[in-house]
Enzyme design. Structure first.
Site, mmCIF file in Angstrom:
data_model
loop_
_atom_site.group_PDB
_atom_site.id
_atom_site.type_symbol
_atom_site.label_atom_id
_atom_site.label_comp_id
_atom_site.label_asym_id
_atom_site.label_seq_id
_atom_site.Cartn_x
_atom_site.Cartn_y
_atom_site.Cartn_z
ATOM 1 N N ARG A 91 10.296 -4.879 -12.169
ATOM 2 C CA ARG A 91 10.009 -3.479 -12.496
ATOM 3 C C ARG A 91 11.298 -2.729 -12.799
ATOM 4 O O ARG A 91 12.316 -2.972 -12.167
ATOM 5 C CB ARG A 91 9.317 -2.817 -11.292
ATOM 6 C CG ARG A 91 7.878 -2.487 -11.550
ATOM 7 C CD ARG A 91 7.153 -2.063 -10.316
ATOM 8 N NE ARG A 91 7.665 -0.856 -9.675
ATOM 9 C CZ ARG A 91 7.052 -0.242 -8.661
ATOM 10 N NH1 ARG A 91 5.917 -0.731 -8.190
ATOM 11 N NH2 ARG A 91 7.564 0.836 -8.103
ATOM 12 N N ARG A 116 14.263 6.163 -3.615
ATOM 13 C CA ARG A 116 12.850 6.215 -3.224
ATOM 14 C C ARG A 116 12.707 6.179 -1.702
ATOM 15 O O ARG A 116 11.889 6.892 -1.126
ATOM 16 C CB ARG A 116 12.089 5.037 -3.854
ATOM 17 C CG ARG A 116 11.584 5.330 -5.254
ATOM 18 C CD ARG A 116 11.607 4.103 -6.133
ATOM 19 N NE ARG A 116 10.674 3.076 -5.743
ATOM 20 C CZ ARG A 116 10.817 1.791 -6.070
ATOM 21 N NH1 ARG A 116 11.859 1.389 -6.785
ATOM 22 N NH2 ARG A 116 9.929 0.914 -5.710
ATOM 23 N N LYS A 159 1.841 -1.854 0.110
ATOM 24 C CA LYS A 159 0.669 -1.005 -0.195
ATOM 25 C C LYS A 159 -0.112 -1.543 -1.396
ATOM 26 O O LYS A 159 -1.324 -1.698 -1.338
ATOM 27 C CB LYS A 159 1.103 0.431 -0.538
ATOM 28 C CG LYS A 159 1.863 1.156 0.529
ATOM 29 C CD LYS A 159 2.254 2.540 0.077
ATOM 30 C CE LYS A 159 3.212 2.592 -1.096
ATOM 31 N NZ LYS A 159 4.565 2.070 -0.864
ATOM 32 N N ARG A 169 1.972 11.870 -1.930
ATOM 33 C CA ARG A 169 3.384 11.588 -1.643
ATOM 34 C C ARG A 169 4.104 12.824 -1.120
ATOM 35 O O ARG A 169 5.266 12.735 -0.728
ATOM 36 C CB ARG A 169 4.106 11.203 -2.929
ATOM 37 C CG ARG A 169 3.963 9.799 -3.416
ATOM 38 C CD ARG A 169 4.705 8.825 -2.558
ATOM 39 N NE ARG A 169 5.434 7.819 -3.296
ATOM 40 C CZ ARG A 169 4.891 6.836 -3.990
ATOM 41 N NH1 ARG A 169 3.612 6.726 -4.119
ATOM 42 N NH2 ARG A 169 5.644 5.948 -4.574
ATOM 43 N N ARG A 213 10.522 -8.804 -5.869
ATOM 44 C CA ARG A 213 9.232 -8.474 -6.492
ATOM 45 C C ARG A 213 9.269 -8.687 -8.010
ATOM 46 O O ARG A 213 10.227 -8.355 -8.685
ATOM 47 C CB ARG A 213 8.869 -7.016 -6.227
ATOM 48 C CG ARG A 213 7.631 -6.621 -7.031
ATOM 49 C CD ARG A 213 7.012 -5.347 -6.589
ATOM 50 N NE ARG A 213 7.915 -4.217 -6.668
ATOM 51 C CZ ARG A 213 7.623 -3.022 -6.173
ATOM 52 N NH1 ARG A 213 6.476 -2.834 -5.553
ATOM 53 N NH2 ARG A 213 8.479 -2.031 -6.274
HETATM 54 P P1 AP5 Z 1 4.158 -4.155 -2.998
HETATM 55 O O1 AP5 Z 1 2.755 -4.390 -2.550
HETATM 56 O O2 AP5 Z 1 4.435 -4.052 -4.461
HETATM 57 O O3 AP5 Z 1 4.818 -2.918 -2.220
HETATM 58 P P2 AP5 Z 1 4.482 -1.366 -2.254
HETATM 59 O O4 AP5 Z 1 4.378 -0.894 -0.848
HETATM 60 O O5 AP5 Z 1 3.315 -1.103 -3.152
HETATM 61 O O6 AP5 Z 1 5.848 -0.820 -2.832
HETATM 62 P P3 AP5 Z 1 6.193 0.005 -4.148
HETATM 63 O O7 AP5 Z 1 7.663 -0.180 -4.386
HETATM 64 O O8 AP5 Z 1 5.282 -0.371 -5.309
HETATM 65 O O9 AP5 Z 1 5.925 1.409 -3.750
HETATM 66 P P4 AP5 Z 1 6.431 2.610 -4.527
HETATM 67 O O10 AP5 Z 1 5.850 3.657 -3.690
HETATM 68 O O11 AP5 Z 1 7.884 2.694 -4.763
HETATM 69 O O12 AP5 Z 1 5.855 2.402 -6.002
HETATM 70 P P5 AP5 Z 1 4.740 3.139 -6.798
HETATM 71 O O13 AP5 Z 1 4.355 2.248 -7.893
HETATM 72 O O14 AP5 Z 1 3.701 3.705 -5.899
HETATM 73 O O15 AP5 Z 1 5.050 -5.341 -2.361
HETATM 74 C C1 AP5 Z 1 6.436 -5.455 -2.634
HETATM 75 C C2 AP5 Z 1 6.824 -6.943 -2.703
HETATM 76 O O16 AP5 Z 1 6.599 -7.542 -1.426
HETATM 77 C C3 AP5 Z 1 5.986 -7.755 -3.701
HETATM 78 O O17 AP5 Z 1 6.809 -8.711 -4.321
HETATM 79 C C4 AP5 Z 1 4.932 -8.473 -2.822
HETATM 80 O O18 AP5 Z 1 4.528 -9.712 -3.383
HETATM 81 C C5 AP5 Z 1 5.702 -8.659 -1.526
HETATM 82 N N1 AP5 Z 1 4.846 -8.598 -0.340
HETATM 83 C C6 AP5 Z 1 3.810 -7.727 -0.101
HETATM 84 N N2 AP5 Z 1 3.261 -7.976 1.112
HETATM 85 C C7 AP5 Z 1 3.984 -9.008 1.652
HETATM 86 C C8 AP5 Z 1 3.921 -9.708 2.903
HETATM 87 N N3 AP5 Z 1 3.015 -9.406 3.848
HETATM 88 N N4 AP5 Z 1 4.808 -10.700 3.122
HETATM 89 C C9 AP5 Z 1 5.749 -11.008 2.184
HETATM 90 N N5 AP5 Z 1 5.855 -10.402 0.983
HETATM 91 C C10 AP5 Z 1 4.986 -9.406 0.727
HETATM 92 O O19 AP5 Z 1 5.546 4.414 -7.364
HETATM 93 C C11 AP5 Z 1 6.586 4.239 -8.299
HETATM 94 C C12 AP5 Z 1 7.089 5.601 -8.739
HETATM 95 O O20 AP5 Z 1 6.013 6.360 -9.354
HETATM 96 C C13 AP5 Z 1 7.611 6.536 -7.630
HETATM 97 O O21 AP5 Z 1 8.956 6.255 -7.321
HETATM 98 C C14 AP5 Z 1 7.432 7.906 -8.306
HETATM 99 O O22 AP5 Z 1 8.428 8.141 -9.260
HETATM 100 C C15 AP5 Z 1 6.126 7.746 -9.067
HETATM 101 N N6 AP5 Z 1 4.952 8.146 -8.272
HETATM 102 C C16 AP5 Z 1 3.898 7.349 -7.904
HETATM 103 N N7 AP5 Z 1 3.009 8.049 -7.197
HETATM 104 C C17 AP5 Z 1 3.516 9.326 -7.085
HETATM 105 C C18 AP5 Z 1 3.064 10.507 -6.444
HETATM 106 N N8 AP5 Z 1 1.907 10.525 -5.748
HETATM 107 N N9 AP5 Z 1 3.858 11.610 -6.515
HETATM 108 C C19 AP5 Z 1 5.019 11.626 -7.199
HETATM 109 N N10 AP5 Z 1 5.489 10.525 -7.837
HETATM 110 C C20 AP5 Z 1 4.754 9.391 -7.782
#
Ligand code: AP5
Length: 216
Positions: free
Chosen positions: A154, A165, A10, A85, A122
């Site tokens: 991270r 998660r 994402k 979420r 990552r």
């Molecule tokens: P990446 O693009 O970073 O993946 P992502 O889908 O964004 O995964 P996240 O782990 O960041 O999602 P998340 O939901 O846990 O984190 P968030 O920061 O939102 O890609 C991952 C890896 O794969 C990278 O190394 C990339 O290079 C590689 N990659 C990507 N595409 C590829 C491809 N096509 N081929 C090969 N490799 C590839 O949230 C973190 C925390 O914040 C949550 O756990 C929660 O505590 C809090 N939070 C955030 N938003 C909310 C909300 N709305 N409500 C409540 N809590 C929230």
């Protein structure tokens, strides 16, 4: 809006899409990490949940999102990543958008084994949040290509936090998916393949729904 399990890509795709369309990329995760680094009250509260892989409480999340809309940050359009979420957040977003629903909700579909492999490798810039992978590192010694910041793992990319998660994702996503299906805004995009391949599929889905980007 991009949905998808952790590691679906994402953040990677939202950032590309926002650059391409010239609109802000709004990631609630990035915002909380930035606030935690600055030591704000919201940031420190959020950090304690994030490091355990738990969701930040709805009122905190909705409050920060609403504040961004109130400031006019998104007046020219936006790409949302990581929000909503929970079903509560989805309903609150409809309220904040006040009858102007998002154009498209795309779910990046990736099998869990692939998502786990992506998360294990990552690395992110601790300064600007640019995302890398051990297989696609920055050009110079873990220094960010964009801003020169340190590229690190991270804090919530631990096995326990990732497991939690993913568990929460399975529980919370179904009602959200149903919410946007009822609104006929949901498309599922295959998230397996190279970043370019996924970006092309996403662009095609957007073009089919909202028309071509004027710059393309
Ligand atoms: P990446 O693009 O970073 O993946 P992502 O889908 O964004 O995964 P996240 O782990 O960041 O999602 P998340 O939901 O846990 O984190 P968030 O920061 O939102 O890609 C991952 C890896 O794969 C990278 O190394 C990339 O290079 C590689 N990659 C990507 N595409 C590829 C491809 N096509 N081929 C090969 N490799 C590839 O949230 C973190 C925390 O914040 C949550 O756990 C929660 O505590 C809090 N939070 C955030 N938003 C909310 C909300 N709305 N409500 C409540 N809590 C929230």
């Amino acid at each position: 809006m991009l949905l998808g399990k952790q590691g679906a890509g994402k953040g990677t795709q939202a950032s590309r899409l926002a650059d391409h369309r010239g609109v802000p990329h709004f990631s609630t995760g990035d915002l909380f990490r930035a606030e935690a680094k600055e030591g704000t009250a919201h940031g420190l509260e959020a950090e304690s949940y994030m490091n355990r892989g738990e969701l930040v409480p709805d009122p905190v999340v909705v409050g920060v999102v609403e504040e961004q809309f109130r400031r006019g940050t998104f007046d020219g359009g936006f790409v949302l990543d990581g929000f909503p979420r929970t079903e509560f957040q989805a309903v609150e977003l409809d309220r904040v958008l006040d009858g102007q629903p998002v154009d498209l909700v795309a779910t990046l579909d990736v099998p869990t084994e692939i998502a786990l492999a992506r998360l294990a490798g990552r690395r992110v810039c601790e300064n600007c949040g640019t995302v890398y992978h051990v297989d696609h590192p920055p050009k110079h010694d873990w220094t960010c290509d964009e801003c020169g910041g340190n590229v690190i793992q991270r804090e919530d990319d631990t096995e326990a936090a990732i497991e939690r998660r993913l568990e929460l994702y399975e529980r919370e996503m179904l009602p959200i998916v149903q919410h946007y299906r009822r609104q006929r805004r949901l498309v599922v995009v295959d998230g397996v393949g190279t970043g370019d391949e996924v970006a092309s599929r996403l662009a095609a889905a957007i073009e089919a729904r909202v028309g071509p980007d004027v710059e393309t």
